[in-house]
Design a protein around this motif. Structure first.
Motif, PDB file in Angstrom:
ATOM      1  N   SER A 163     -12.287   2.434   1.177  1.00 26.69           N
ATOM      2  CA  SER A 163     -12.502   2.027   2.582  1.00 26.69           C
ATOM      3  C   SER A 163     -11.940   0.628   2.757  1.00 26.69           C
ATOM      4  O   SER A 163     -11.790  -0.108   1.782  1.00 26.69           O
ATOM      5  N   GLN A 164     -11.603   0.273   3.965  1.00 28.70           N
ATOM      6  CA  GLN A 164     -11.070  -1.019   4.405  1.00 28.70           C
ATOM      7  C   GLN A 164      -9.752  -0.831   5.122  1.00 28.70           C
ATOM      8  O   GLN A 164      -9.705  -0.055   6.058  1.00 28.70           O
ATOM      9  N   HIS A 165      -8.652  -1.504   4.699  1.00 30.75           N
ATOM     10  CA  HIS A 165      -7.405  -1.432   5.457  1.00 30.75           C
ATOM     11  C   HIS A 165      -6.706  -0.091   5.198  1.00 30.75           C
ATOM     12  O   HIS A 165      -6.913   0.552   4.169  1.00 30.75           O
ATOM     13  N   PRO A 166      -5.865   0.382   6.144  1.00 31.74           N
ATOM     14  CA  PRO A 166      -5.232   1.695   5.983  1.00 31.74           C
ATOM     15  C   PRO A 166      -4.082   1.679   4.979  1.00 31.74           C
ATOM     16  O   PRO A 166      -3.358   0.699   4.856  1.00 31.74           O
ATOM     17  N   THR A 167      -3.940   2.785   4.274  1.00 33.71           N
ATOM     18  CA  THR A 167      -2.788   2.995   3.398  1.00 33.71           C
ATOM     19  C   THR A 167      -2.434   4.473   3.469  1.00 33.71           C
ATOM     20  O   THR A 167      -3.294   5.321   3.736  1.00 33.71           O
ATOM     21  N   ILE A 168      -1.176   4.808   3.289  1.00 31.96           N
ATOM     22  CA  ILE A 168      -0.737   6.198   3.378  1.00 31.96           C
ATOM     23  C   ILE A 168      -0.459   6.728   1.982  1.00 31.96           C
ATOM     24  O   ILE A 168       0.372   6.183   1.256  1.00 31.96           O
ATOM     25  N   ASN A 169      -1.187   7.783   1.611  1.00 31.41           N
ATOM     26  CA  ASN A 169      -0.993   8.377   0.292  1.00 31.41           C
ATOM     27  C   ASN A 169      -1.574   9.784   0.300  1.00 31.41           C
ATOM     28  O   ASN A 169      -2.772   9.969   0.484  1.00 31.41           O
TER      29      ASN A 169
ATOM     30  N   ILE B 128      -4.334  -1.917  -3.635  1.00 34.34           N
ATOM     31  CA  ILE B 128      -4.353  -0.553  -3.116  1.00 34.34           C
ATOM     32  C   ILE B 128      -3.617  -0.445  -1.789  1.00 34.34           C
ATOM     33  O   ILE B 128      -3.955   0.362  -0.925  1.00 34.34           O
ATOM     34  N   GLY B 129      -2.569  -1.266  -1.641  1.00 39.34           N
ATOM     35  CA  GLY B 129      -1.670  -1.047  -0.517  1.00 39.34           C
ATOM     36  C   GLY B 129      -0.816   0.183  -0.791  1.00 39.34           C
ATOM     37  O   GLY B 129      -1.072   0.945  -1.735  1.00 39.34           O
ATOM     38  N   ASN B 130       0.224   0.383   0.001  1.00 37.29           N
ATOM     39  CA  ASN B 130       1.068   1.560  -0.188  1.00 37.29           C
ATOM     40  C   ASN B 130       1.706   1.597  -1.571  1.00 37.29           C
ATOM     41  O   ASN B 130       1.762   2.643  -2.215  1.00 37.29           O
ATOM     42  N   SER B 131       2.179   0.441  -2.047  1.00 39.94           N
ATOM     43  CA  SER B 131       2.816   0.405  -3.369  1.00 39.94           C
ATOM     44  C   SER B 131       1.808   0.671  -4.479  1.00 39.94           C
ATOM     45  O   SER B 131       2.080   1.438  -5.405  1.00 39.94           O
ATOM     46  N   GLY B 132       0.642   0.054  -4.399  1.00 38.66           N
ATOM     47  CA  GLY B 132      -0.374   0.238  -5.433  1.00 38.66           C
ATOM     48  C   GLY B 132      -0.831   1.679  -5.539  1.00 38.66           C
ATOM     49  O   GLY B 132      -0.971   2.227  -6.639  1.00 38.66           O
ATOM     50  N   GLY B 133      -1.057   2.308  -4.385  1.00 36.01           N
ATOM     51  CA  GLY B 133      -1.463   3.710  -4.394  1.00 36.01           C
ATOM     52  C   GLY B 133      -0.388   4.612  -4.963  1.00 36.01           C
ATOM     53  O   GLY B 133      -0.664   5.512  -5.765  1.00 36.01           O
ATOM     54  N   ASP B 134       0.859   4.372  -4.555  1.00 36.40           N
ATOM     55  CA  ASP B 134       1.968   5.185  -5.059  1.00 36.40           C
ATOM     56  C   ASP B 134       2.123   5.046  -6.573  1.00 36.40           C
ATOM     57  O   ASP B 134       2.331   6.040  -7.282  1.00 36.40           O
TER      58      ASP B 134
END
Length: 534
Positions: free
Chosen positions: A269-275, A189-195
């Protein structure tokens, strides 16, 4: 005296600014780029393993631009990859950089010359069209980045070998159409996973987003419609982060993010990601958040909470990247995605500081201006204008940073090179002699000082003084908000701005008073900490 020759490895964003920094400091760069074009990771091309077609950057244009070349005001704040490439081409053309790049050329090896201890020179072997060449360079700047090798941790997922569906790394993804009416799992669920989860959910029958620890989801658009990094990346907020406890900072951030939606309700919740769209896709049921996968079956997956999903057609591993430098085997060792570098740039054990790594960081912010400032520092070191500390002092600094990182982050490949934007930029700027002098600015140019301290910490701040000073830096800082607003004003509207009645002079006095109060608070905290230590 002959110019020092510098080998620049990689023609992406870091390589471009490195070429320019070399030229600015009177060095002679030769850049080796294995593809046929500039742009590196940001260049989308059908058949090329890099980004997917729809990628939009997560950092805004004022925070990601090179410090003496603002992105045009009509460009959107968050740029599509095609716009990013357009900016890179403008930058390369403006400073005439392309003539220093040798395209379709791979670096085979970089080794010390026999007289390295006295000269600091390197033998660089390259290959182009099947032919190898060797040349001697006075310095080497590695700009190949850290998104080089896809990290695919199959050993952590029992049963994947019997899974009959298809699995990919996120870098192999190009478009969602082929997954129409499919059931897809995205792991990470980093930026790539969320995108990927969001984009796939518009075509797939169902998307499952598997995450071990969750994420704090930030919007690109923040208060008053400004980009989120413009609002959060300020010297004022960096100061408060230094003087307040970690728990206080975390509480403030969590309350702010939960005000939009309660992350616990969404399994996040946990580390930040932008989405921007992930919460919308979750609340509509098109993306279902699941825990980590315990094991795969032939047709599906069993998750750690005991639930299982069958009839899975495809799995995407958005599990990040690892980096390596096979052409530098004898000089730099990468162990568990970690490499010991002073300030994430210089190997501490070399007899001569003529090797630098540029862009080998994972910032909470934009990497382009960081790579540029790293390059400015490195070229000064190469010229002998800045002396690095002793090897023992550099190792002590490296160890301290690793200890701080291990306390702050869970063990993960992405967290071995993490840096905070303002703190790290200021750290480099102090060494390079280009950090803005706030006290002097408040006394001599209060209007500029207000924007530097309370406004976004844009890259132009590091061109106000010292080596590489740019005469346009002041204007760029004072007009940055105009460039943010310009692309949004695509039709005429009435002026609904609520103008304050507080005179500008009072604002300045108030700002200076607040600044002094913050300094006093910092001194009190430091003294209290010292008494506690004794």
């Amino acid at each position: 005296m002959a110019k020092k020759k510098i080998a620049v490895i990689g023609g992406g964003s870091s390589g471009l600014c490195t070429i320019k920094c070399c030229l600015d400091d009177g060095l002679e760069p030769t850049c080796f780029e294995r593809s046929e074009d500039i742009g590196g990771l940001w260049r989308f091309k059908v058949g090329l393993t890099s980004i997917y077609k729809s990628v939009i950057i997560n950092t805004s244009k004022e925070m990601m631009c090179f410090s003496d070349f603002p992105i045009p005001d009509e460009f959107p704040n968050y740029m599509h990859n095609s716009k990013i490439m357009e900016y890179f081409r403008m930058y390369a053309d403006h400073f005439d950089l392309l003539k220093y790049i040798r395209f379709k050329t791979t670096v085979v090896s970089v080794t010390k010359r026999p007289d390295f201890s006295s000269t600091g020179q390197w033998d660089v072997v390259t290959e182009s069209e099947g032919k190898q060449e060797s040349a001697v360079f006075d310095g080497v700047m590695v700009c190949s980045g850290h998104h080089t090798n896809a990290h695919l941790p199959l050993d952590s997922f029992p049963g994947i070998e019997k899974f009959k569906g298809r699995y990919y790394h996120s870098r192999d993804y190009k478009s969602p159409q082929e997954f129409s009416e499919k059931r897809v799992i995205v792991i990470g669920i980093g930026n790539s996973g969320g995108d990927l989860a969001v984009e796939l959910s518009h075509e797939a029958d169902q998307v499952f987003l598997s995450t071990r620890r969750g994420a704090w989801v930030l919007n690109r658009v923040e208060e008053q419609g400004y980009p989120v990094d413009i609002v959060l990346t300020t010297r004022l907020k960096a100061f408060f982060k230094q003087v307040l406890t970690t728990s206080m900072v975390n509480q403030w951030a969590e309350n702010r993010l939960n005000a939009r939606f309660n992350h616990a309700h969404y399994g996040l919740s946990q580390h930040p990601t932008i989405n921007d769209d992930l919460p919308n896709r979750i609340i509509s049921g098109k993306v279902l958040v699941k825990p980590n996968i315990r094991e795969f079956t032939e047709t599906g997956a069993i998750f750690e909470d005991g639930t299982r999903e069958e009839d899975i057609d495809a799995v995407f591993f958005a599990t990040g990247y690892s980096f390596s430098f096979p052409f530098l085997q004898d000089c730099v060792k990468v162990v568990e995605n970690q490499v010991s570098l002073y300030k994430f740039i210089f190997p501490p054990h070399l007899e001569k500081p003529t090797l630098a790594f540029i862009g080998l960081v994972q910032p909470l912010g934009a990497i382009m201006p960081i790579a540029e400032l790293q390059s400015r520092l490195a070229t000064q070191v190469f010229k002998g204008l800045i002396r690095l500390p002793t090897e023992s002092d550099m190792m002590a600094d490296i160890t301290q940073k690793k200890d701080e990182m291990s306390k702050r982050y869970v063990k993960s490949p992405r967290h071995t090179i993490q840096v905070d934007y303002v703190e790290y930029m200021d750290e480099l700027a102090c060494l390079a002699g280009v950090k803005p002098n706030l006290l002097s600015l408040f006394l001599t140019d209060p209007k500029l000082a207000m924007e530097v301290f309370f406004g976004p910490c844009t890259p132009y701040q590091y061109r106000l003084r010292g080596p590489g000073k740019w005469s346009g830096a002041r204007k760029a800082i004072l007009t940055q908000r105009e460039r943010i607003i310009k692309p949004l004003k695509t039709r005429p509207v009435g002026d609904y701005t609520h103008h304050t009645s507080v005179p500008y002079l009072f604002k300045i006095v108030g700002a200076v008073a607040l600044f002094c109060l913050l300094l006093l608070l910092a001194v009190m905290i430091i003294k209290a900490t010292d008494r506690h230590r004794w």
